[in-house]
Design a protein around this motif. Structure first.
Motif, PDB file in Angstrom:
ATOM      1  N   ASP A 178       0.855  -1.301   0.022  1.00 38.98           N
ATOM      2  CA  ASP A 178       0.075  -0.019   0.021  1.00 38.98           C
ATOM      3  C   ASP A 178       0.910   1.178  -0.074  1.00 38.98           C
ATOM      4  OD1 ASP A 178      -2.965  -1.003   0.466  1.00 38.98           O
ATOM      5  OD2 ASP A 178      -1.654  -2.053   1.774  1.00 38.98           O
ATOM      6  N   THR A 179       0.198   2.501  -0.177  1.00 35.49           N
ATOM      7  CA  THR A 179       1.054   3.745  -0.395  1.00 35.49           C
ATOM      8  C   THR A 179       0.381   4.688   0.587  1.00 35.49           C
ATOM      9  OG1 THR A 179       1.447   3.324  -2.765  1.00 35.49           O
ATOM     10  CG2 THR A 179       1.755   5.433  -1.775  1.00 35.49           C
ATOM     11  N   LEU A 180       1.025   5.181   1.580  1.00 33.19           N
ATOM     12  CA  LEU A 180       0.854   6.408   2.388  1.00 33.19           C
ATOM     13  C   LEU A 180       0.950   7.747   1.916  1.00 33.19           C
ATOM     14  CD1 LEU A 180      -0.148   7.340   5.206  1.00 33.19           C
ATOM     15  CD2 LEU A 180       2.206   6.974   5.947  1.00 33.19           C
ATOM     16  N   THR A 181       0.344   8.675   1.657  1.00 30.98           N
ATOM     17  CA  THR A 181       0.666   9.786   0.950  1.00 30.98           C
ATOM     18  C   THR A 181       0.722  10.847   2.320  1.00 30.98           C
ATOM     19  OG1 THR A 181      -0.523   9.173  -1.164  1.00 30.98           O
ATOM     20  CG2 THR A 181      -0.093  11.696  -0.604  1.00 30.98           C
ATOM     21  N   VAL A 182       1.889  11.464   2.398  1.00 29.56           N
ATOM     22  CA  VAL A 182       1.996  12.567   3.443  1.00 29.56           C
ATOM     23  C   VAL A 182       1.813  13.717   2.614  1.00 29.56           C
ATOM     24  CG1 VAL A 182       3.338  13.516   4.990  1.00 29.56           C
ATOM     25  CG2 VAL A 182       3.347  11.083   4.673  1.00 29.56           C
ATOM     26  N   ILE A 183       0.973  14.568   2.994  1.00 29.59           N
ATOM     27  CA  ILE A 183       0.581  15.880   2.303  1.00 29.59           C
ATOM     28  C   ILE A 183       1.232  17.006   3.286  1.00 29.59           C
ATOM     29  CG2 ILE A 183      -1.656  14.914   1.087  1.00 29.59           C
ATOM     30  CD1 ILE A 183      -3.065  16.302   3.076  1.00 29.59           C
ATOM     31  N   PRO A 184       1.142  18.280   2.691  1.00 30.19           N
ATOM     32  CA  PRO A 184       1.738  19.245   3.331  1.00 30.19           C
ATOM     33  C   PRO A 184       0.770  19.714   4.588  1.00 30.19           C
ATOM     34  CG  PRO A 184       1.722  19.910   0.952  1.00 30.19           C
ATOM     35  CD  PRO A 184       1.011  18.644   1.238  1.00 30.19           C
ATOM     36  N   ARG A 185       1.524  20.271   5.572  1.00 30.82           N
ATOM     37  CA  ARG A 185       0.495  20.685   6.705  1.00 30.82           C
ATOM     38  C   ARG A 185      -0.535  21.873   6.248  1.00 30.82           C
ATOM     39  NH1 ARG A 185       5.642  20.370   8.961  1.00 30.82           N
ATOM     40  NH2 ARG A 185       6.132  19.116  10.752  1.00 30.82           N
ATOM     41  N   VAL A 186      -1.545  22.091   6.703  1.00 32.86           N
ATOM     42  CA  VAL A 186      -2.690  22.572   6.357  1.00 32.86           C
ATOM     43  C   VAL A 186      -2.997  23.509   7.378  1.00 32.86           C
ATOM     44  CG1 VAL A 186      -5.012  22.904   5.349  1.00 32.86           C
ATOM     45  CG2 VAL A 186      -3.529  21.230   4.631  1.00 32.86           C
ATOM     46  N   GLU A 187      -2.813  24.968   7.378  1.00 33.44           N
ATOM     47  CA  GLU A 187      -3.146  25.748   8.489  1.00 33.44           C
ATOM     48  C   GLU A 187      -4.614  26.479   8.200  1.00 33.44           C
ATOM     49  OE1 GLU A 187      -1.033  29.757  10.472  1.00 33.44           O
ATOM     50  OE2 GLU A 187      -0.107  28.741   9.133  1.00 33.44           O
ATOM     51  N   SER A 188      -5.234  26.473   9.150  1.00 38.84           N
ATOM     52  CA  SER A 188      -6.896  26.862   9.275  1.00 38.84           C
ATOM     53  C   SER A 188      -6.589  28.703   8.859  1.00 38.84           C
ATOM     54  CB  SER A 188      -7.450  26.721  10.527  1.00 38.84           C
ATOM     55  OG  SER A 188      -8.567  27.392  10.157  1.00 38.84           O
ATOM     56  N   LEU A 189      -7.239  29.317   8.094  1.00 39.18           N
ATOM     57  CA  LEU A 189      -7.205  30.668   7.829  1.00 39.18           C
ATOM     58  C   LEU A 189      -8.468  31.348   8.198  1.00 39.18           C
ATOM     59  CD1 LEU A 189      -5.400  30.606   4.204  1.00 39.18           C
ATOM     60  CD2 LEU A 189      -4.310  30.478   6.340  1.00 39.18           C
ATOM     61  N   PRO A 190      -8.336  32.731   8.442  1.00 38.15           N
ATOM     62  CA  PRO A 190      -9.642  33.129   8.818  1.00 38.15           C
ATOM     63  C   PRO A 190     -10.204  33.767   7.576  1.00 38.15           C
ATOM     64  CG  PRO A 190      -7.573  34.711   8.931  1.00 38.15           C
ATOM     65  CD  PRO A 190      -6.969  33.182   8.651  1.00 38.15           C
ATOM     66  N   PRO A 191     -11.608  33.755   7.721  1.00 39.72           N
ATOM     67  CA  PRO A 191     -12.414  34.224   6.637  1.00 39.72           C
ATOM     68  C   PRO A 191     -12.612  35.598   6.185  1.00 39.72           C
ATOM     69  CG  PRO A 191     -13.828  33.977   8.521  1.00 39.72           C
ATOM     70  CD  PRO A 191     -12.671  33.552   9.022  1.00 39.72           C
ATOM     71  N   VAL A 192     -11.286  36.133   5.719  1.00 33.75           N
ATOM     72  CA  VAL A 192     -11.361  37.462   5.288  1.00 33.75           C
ATOM     73  C   VAL A 192     -11.827  37.577   3.798  1.00 33.75           C
ATOM     74  CG1 VAL A 192      -9.321  37.746   6.538  1.00 33.75           C
ATOM     75  CG2 VAL A 192      -8.787  37.029   4.410  1.00 33.75           C
ATOM     76  N   ARG A 193     -12.122  38.741   3.357  1.00 36.25           N
ATOM     77  CA  ARG A 193     -12.429  38.742   2.150  1.00 36.25           C
ATOM     78  C   ARG A 193     -11.739  39.662   0.929  1.00 36.25           C
ATOM     79  NH1 ARG A 193     -18.041  38.726   0.484  1.00 36.25           N
ATOM     80  NH2 ARG A 193     -18.626  40.327  -1.229  1.00 36.25           N
ATOM     81  N   PHE A 194     -11.182  38.965  -0.130  1.00 38.86           N
ATOM     82  CA  PHE A 194     -10.512  39.590  -1.070  1.00 38.86           C
ATOM     83  C   PHE A 194     -11.075  40.002  -2.263  1.00 38.86           C
ATOM     84  CE2 PHE A 194      -7.083  37.234   1.352  1.00 38.86           C
ATOM     85  CZ  PHE A 194      -6.381  38.246   1.740  1.00 38.86           C
ATOM     86  N   SER A 195     -12.549  40.067  -2.142  1.00 37.63           N
ATOM     87  CA  SER A 195     -13.342  40.259  -3.356  1.00 37.63           C
ATOM     88  C   SER A 195     -13.783  41.699  -3.731  1.00 37.63           C
ATOM     89  CB  SER A 195     -14.375  39.411  -3.143  1.00 37.63           C
ATOM     90  OG  SER A 195     -15.155  39.614  -1.876  1.00 37.63           O
ATOM     91  N   GLY A 196     -13.324  42.528  -2.947  1.00 35.21           N
ATOM     92  CA  GLY A 196     -13.847  43.795  -3.418  1.00 35.21           C
ATOM     93  C   GLY A 196     -13.448  44.708  -4.795  1.00 35.21           C
ATOM     94  N   GLU A 197     -12.355  44.120  -5.390  1.00 35.10           N
ATOM     95  CA  GLU A 197     -11.821  45.041  -6.476  1.00 35.10           C
ATOM     96  C   GLU A 197     -12.421  44.636  -7.922  1.00 35.10           C
ATOM     97  OE1 GLU A 197      -9.386  43.046  -4.884  1.00 35.10           O
ATOM     98  OE2 GLU A 197      -8.151  44.318  -3.830  1.00 35.10           O
ATOM     99  N   ALA A 198     -13.110  43.220  -7.882  1.00 35.56           N
ATOM    100  CA  ALA A 198     -13.634  42.943  -9.284  1.00 35.56           C
ATOM    101  C   ALA A 198     -14.776  42.081  -9.027  1.00 35.56           C
ATOM    102  CB  ALA A 198     -12.462  42.356 -10.078  1.00 35.56           C
ATOM    103  N   LYS A 199     -15.672  41.729 -10.309  1.00 32.12           N
ATOM    104  CA  LYS A 199     -16.593  40.744 -10.102  1.00 32.12           C
ATOM    105  C   LYS A 199     -16.074  39.537 -10.233  1.00 32.12           C
ATOM    106  CE  LYS A 199     -18.242  41.631 -14.928  1.00 32.12           C
ATOM    107  NZ  LYS A 199     -19.374  42.110 -15.735  1.00 32.12           N
ATOM    108  N   GLY A 200     -16.833  38.350 -10.276  1.00 34.93           N
ATOM    109  CA  GLY A 200     -16.328  37.178 -10.803  1.00 34.93           C
ATOM    110  C   GLY A 200     -15.819  36.382  -9.391  1.00 34.93           C
TER     111      GLY A 200
END
Length: 454
Positions: A178-200
């Motif tokens: 079998d194969t064990l996959t060790v993925i990168p550490r994932v850090e929880s991020l705060p819900p900020v908003r980078f969406s003010g500049e453009a639509k889509g």
């Protein structure tokens, strides 16, 4: 003894070897008894001592009898392995469960179970199993842990069968692993908003017509079941057939996460290197944006994008989110430095159209590559860059309290082109930098608004 899959074939091949295979299984104790017996028999023959000859024959015959009896014993043993989980972040533990079933009508003797694992996962696990009754089973487990991401094979599983006197030891191997996959550490991020500049992008989902306004609506032919209130009479009169307005289509927000993998852009190696920080940051942003409902893709400096299929290379519908996340995490688990020297291939992929939000993790940039990154901003609705300085990263944090002059110049250039650029000091927390990027974006937007009003 049959050890799953190809175990029976291996046993049959061993039978053709006959005595040679049996003698090869003699332990140090068995070889010592055999050598002592032969030596005693020779001395007895030379000295004419019949009692010594009997002792020598007993010492020599005992390991041969044990080897023959052990070799002729026919056990049928089935084994299985289960990983929980099969994909684990770096620094976390996974548990491996082994199960042995005696599928023969005879009880087994003493079994020594050993699983092959790479050295980075820890010591090789070994277990001793007592007599297993016919139809019985034994279950054991062990833990593995790695601080280095990657894909690691586990197996094949090996069984060692010994006689009660420890004279002989035979090994059989299972065929599967079998194969064990060790993925990168994932850090929880705060819900900020980078969406003010453009639509889509920004709300996870939006609704849009085919074009901008009522006069620009592109109609289509009437289909059975269409609501007559959606009939576009102007187009109906023009084309001579019943035409209806297109329905508003749900459009998933997009986010491209760019990872700079150029070998010349990063210095050092190991879990605490700047490149590993960038890989971990990329994984954290990918997971965060998928959780917010974005269509996400991973892009590298080589121009390769993951996933490669779907809507313009982005992750597909919501039911495919888990599969897309798994695919990107598996890619990051084995990603390594590239031999490239520039970011032009990534720019070629991005300049195809508006890509929504662009988040980039960049290493050292020269003047030419900084100019290429600046042009990427023109092809995105919003852009956030985390810039790592390898030279400053490799020093102690106290020696470099602020970005170097060259790093400051790169940050200024990116900010002037519209990027929200943040310098990454050694040991920085991505969640804090994520908030800092949001504050800088908000500050820039406020200053721009003030200038427009003045």
């Amino acid at each position: 003894m049959t050890a799953g899959g190809t175990g029976q074939a291996e046993t049959e091949r061993d039978e053709k070897g006959g005595v040679r295979t049996a003698l090869a299984g003699l332990t140090t104790r068995g070889r010592s008894f055999l050598a002592a017996g032969i030596a005693a028999a020779i001395c007895a023959y030379v000295l004419g001592q019949s009692d010594l000859l009997r002792v020598g024959l007993l010492l020599a015959v005992l390991p041969l009898i044990c080897a023959t009896m052990l070799y002729r014993t026919r056990y049928r043993v089935a084994g299985s392995r289960r990983l929980a989980p099969s994909r684990v972040p770096a620094g976390s533990e996974a548990r491996v469960h082994l199960r042995m079933d005696n599928v023969s009508r005879l009880p087994t003797g003493l079994l020594m179970l050993q699983d092959r694992v790479p050295y980075v996962l820890g010591p090789r696990p070994r277990f001793v199993l007592d007599r297993v009754e016919p139809g019985g089973r034994r279950e054991v487990s062990y833990r593995v842990r790695s601080d280095l991401r990657g894909r690691y094979p586990l197996g094949p599983l090996q069984l060692r069968l010994t006689d009660p006197f420890g004279m002989c030891e035979l090994t059989r191997s299972f065929s599967t692993f079998d194969t064990l996959t060790v993925i990168p550490r994932v850090e929880s991020l705060p819900p900020v908003r980078f969406s003010g500049e453009a639509k889509g992008y920004g709300d996870g989902r939006q609704r849009s017509l085919a074009l901008a306004g009522e006069d620009d609506v592109i109609p289509r032919g009437y289909r059975y079941g269409d609501d007559l209130r959606r009939v576009h009479w102007r187009s109906t009169a023009r084309y001579g057939e019943l035409m209806v307005r297109r329905e508003e289509q749900p459009q998933r927000s997009r986010c491209t996460v760019l990872l700079d993998t150029r070998g010349i852009a990063f210095a050092g190696a190991g879990p605490d290197s700047p490149f590993e920080w960038a890989v971990s940051g990329t994984a954290s942003v990918l997971v965060h944006m998928l959780e917010r409902g974005f269509s996400v893709r991973l892009l590298t400096d080589t121009g390769s994008a993951v996933p490669g299929e779907g809507t313009d290379g982005f992750a597909g519908a919501s039911q495919e989110t888990a599969d897309a996340a798994g695919l990107m995490m598996d890619t990051l688990a084995v990603i390594d430095h590239s031999d490239g020297s520039g970011l032009s291939r990534a720019y070629d992929v991005l300049r195809g159209g508006n890509e929504g939000l662009l988040v980039a993790f960049l290493g050292d940039l020269d003047d030419e590559q900084a100019a290429v990154v600046s042009k990427m901003r023109q092809r995105s609705g919003g852009a956030v860059a985390f810039l790592l300085d390898s030279d400053a990263w490799m020093r102690e944090p106290i020696d470099v309290p602020a970005p170097t002059a060259q790093q400051g110049e790169r940050l200024r250039l990116l900010r002037e082109s519209g990027w929200t650029a943040v310098s990454v000091p050694r040991g920085a927390s991505l969640s804090e930098l994520w908030r800092q990027a949001d504050r800088e974006r908000t500050g820039v937007a406020a200053v721009s608004g003030g200038e427009a009003l003045s």
